[in-house]
Scaffold this active site. Structure first.
Site, short mmCIF file in Angstrom:
data_model
loop_
_atom_site.label_atom_id
_atom_site.label_comp_id
_atom_site.label_asym_id
_atom_site.label_seq_id
_atom_site.Cartn_x
_atom_site.Cartn_y
_atom_site.Cartn_z
N PRO A 165 -7.32 29.58 12.63
CA PRO A 165 -6.74 28.97 11.44
C PRO A 165 -7.77 28.76 10.34
O PRO A 165 -8.78 28.09 10.53
CB PRO A 165 -6.23 27.61 11.96
CG PRO A 165 -6.30 27.69 13.45
CD PRO A 165 -7.34 28.68 13.76
N GLU A 166 -7.51 29.36 9.21
CA GLU A 166 -8.29 29.09 8.00
C GLU A 166 -7.32 28.46 7.01
O GLU A 166 -6.22 28.07 7.39
CB GLU A 166 -8.91 30.38 7.46
CG GLU A 166 -9.84 31.05 8.49
CD GLU A 166 -10.54 32.28 7.96
OE1 GLU A 166 -10.68 32.42 6.72
OE2 GLU A 166 -10.93 33.13 8.76
#
Length: 269
Positions: free
Chosen positions: A2-3
């Site tokens: 997850p960014e």
DNA sequence: AAATTCTCCTGAAGGC
DNA sequence: TGCCTTCAGGAGAATT
């Protein structure tokens, strides 16, 4: 992993269904995340989640007298499920909302669940975050100012959350391709024009990824359980040796700061 | 002060 | 088939 886009996709899903709802309880099955999860998370019952915001890769649930700070680390995902759904091996935390629950799954346990009574921006994890990349504040002039006296390469600089918040390895690589800049270029050597181009490329890349529901490489799913599709559109990330989608030259992989960087030697200078 | 390295963790992949 | 090793990665902490 997850960014910013994956966190934003998650935030939107949660906001739609949880904003204004009352917490009815909490379950901590495994407190050993990045930092020990405080037992108090079990006793949030009675509070209402007023809003859900994002700062970099952190999610902030405003509970009135305090905030729950959530981070997905590199393998975390948050799902909304019917209360009572059987827990998977890596489902560590549940936050109950009557018939619905918010469930954190995080196989590698690099994520975080923290409670703070301070304004969240003052929390030690958020206090030193850099500019929010989708905000007006990030433009060519700002990026140029941030880069001009830095000796590091531009790629690790983009990934440094104290400089820009929320850009991780995937989107740093993709943004640099879009801007035509090699990840190894010294930050201080980038012209004002190239910084302007890069600032635009970062925004374009992040916005396109959000529209695609984020990237799902291994673990990420949105709060409704659906994966994102942006990984199908990568220009360079994890494409070493394969032909550039623009010019056909083989994509190269180099390591910077123990992280893989990918670039096209034809398209990026 | 800035840059670099180390650390947490698990699943996947590769070697034999 | 199965055991062992290696690797990836967010980002704070430790080190240079």
């Amino acid at each position: 992993m997850p960014e910013l886009p994956e966190v934003e996709v998650t935030r939107r899903g949660l906001a739609r269904r949880l904003a204004g709802r009352a917490i009815s309880g909490g379950v901590v099955r495994e407190p050993r995340l990045r930092w020990p999860v405080e037992p108090g998370v079990r006793s949030l019952a009675g509070r209402t989640v007023r809003s859900i915001r994002r700062r970099g890769k952190y999610l902030l649930l405003d509970c009135g007298d305090g905030h729950l700070i959530l981070h997905l680390g590199m393998s975390g995902s948050l799902r909304l499920q019917p209360a009572g759904t059987a827990a998977n091996k890596h489902d560590h935390i549940d936050l109950l909302f009557g018939d619905t629950m918010l469930r954190l799954r995080d196989p590698r346990r690099f994520g975080a669940v923290l409670w703070t009574a301070q304004p969240p921006e003052a929390h030690r994890l958020l206090a030193h975050l850099g500019v929010e990349p989708l905000s007006r504040a990030l433009d060519g002039a700002r990026l140029h100012a941030l880069a001009r006296d830095r000796r590091v390469a531009i790629k690790p600089l983009l990934m440094d959350s104290r400089t820009i918040a929320g850009v991780g390895n995937i989107y740093a690589n993709e943004s640099l391709f879009r801007a035509g800049i090699r990840p190894t270029a010294r930050a201080s050597r980038l012209s004002r024009e190239r910084c302007a181009r890069l600032a635009r490329a970062i925004k374009d890349t992040l916005r396109a990824a959000i529209r695609a529901g984020g990237s799902s490489l291994r673990d990420f799913v949105a709060s409704d359980g659906n994966p994102g599709t942006f990984q199908q559109r990568y220009w360079v990330y994890e494409r070493a040796g394969r032909p550039c989608r623009r010019c056909g030259e083989p994509i190269r992989r180099v390591v910077q700061g123990q992280r893989s960087s990918y670039f096209c030697p034809g398209c990026q200078r």
